[in-house]
Design a protein around this motif. Structure first.
Motif, PDB file in Angstrom:
ATOM      1  N   TYR A  66       8.844  -1.659   8.152  1.00 49.21           N
ATOM      2  CA  TYR A  66       9.808  -1.192   7.164  1.00 49.21           C
ATOM      3  C   TYR A  66      11.233  -1.413   7.660  1.00 49.21           C
ATOM      4  CZ  TYR A  66      11.531   1.725   3.340  1.00 49.21           C
ATOM      5  OH  TYR A  66      12.156   2.180   2.209  1.00 49.21           O
ATOM      6  N   PHE A  70      11.832  -4.901   5.280  1.00 53.57           N
ATOM      7  CA  PHE A  70      11.942  -4.383   3.919  1.00 53.57           C
ATOM      8  C   PHE A  70      12.740  -5.316   3.012  1.00 53.57           C
ATOM      9  CE2 PHE A  70      13.734  -1.766   0.550  1.00 53.57           C
ATOM     10  CZ  PHE A  70      12.612  -1.104   0.083  1.00 53.57           C
ATOM     11  N   ASP A  99       8.619  -0.256  -1.995  1.00 56.80           N
ATOM     12  CA  ASP A  99       8.472   1.143  -1.564  1.00 56.80           C
ATOM     13  C   ASP A  99       7.054   1.656  -1.805  1.00 56.80           C
ATOM     14  OD1 ASP A  99      10.747   2.122  -0.295  1.00 56.80           O
ATOM     15  OD2 ASP A  99      11.789   2.480  -2.184  1.00 56.80           O
TER      16      ASP A  99
END
Length: 114
Positions: A66, A70, A99
């Motif tokens: 992440y 991301f 997400d």
């Protein structure tokens, strides 16, 4: 300048602290390719690198982080959205989609060359 053993002690202490603080999280060792660059042997020498909490997602082909991946993943989703869609809507759609990936909070440990 710190010695290799001093750096290792710090890295291991950080790892142990993270484990104590987060006993239910999986520990994910990530081995640098230089450590296992050949298939001549069955074991290789590595060293404990940085340990940190991150969220990982495995799509079956690659592991994503992440904290590092991301934005790239959002861009990949944006590339699939038709150009006619408003930019703000496309950005929100792509961000929301990434997400929603099955991110797993983990203790990530870098394993590098000694």
């Amino acid at each position: 300048m710190k010695t290799q053993i001093e750096i290792q002690k710090e890295n291991v202490k950080t790892l142990l602290d993270l484990i104590k603080e987060n006993p239910d999280l999986p520990i994910v060792p990530m081995v640098e390719s230089e450590v296992v660059a050949g298939d001549d042997y069955t074991t290789w020498l590595g060293s404990f690198g940085k340990a940190e909490i991150d969220h990982i997602w495995d799509n079956g082909e690659q592991i994503y982080f992440y904290s590092h991946d991301f934005e790239e993943l959002v861009q990949n989703v944006l590339d699939e959205i038709p150009a006619a869609v408003d930019d703000k809507i496309a950005d929100k759609t792509a961000t929301d989609a990434v997400d929603k990936y099955k991110w797993e909070k983990s203790i990530v440990v870098q394993i590098g060359l000694p």
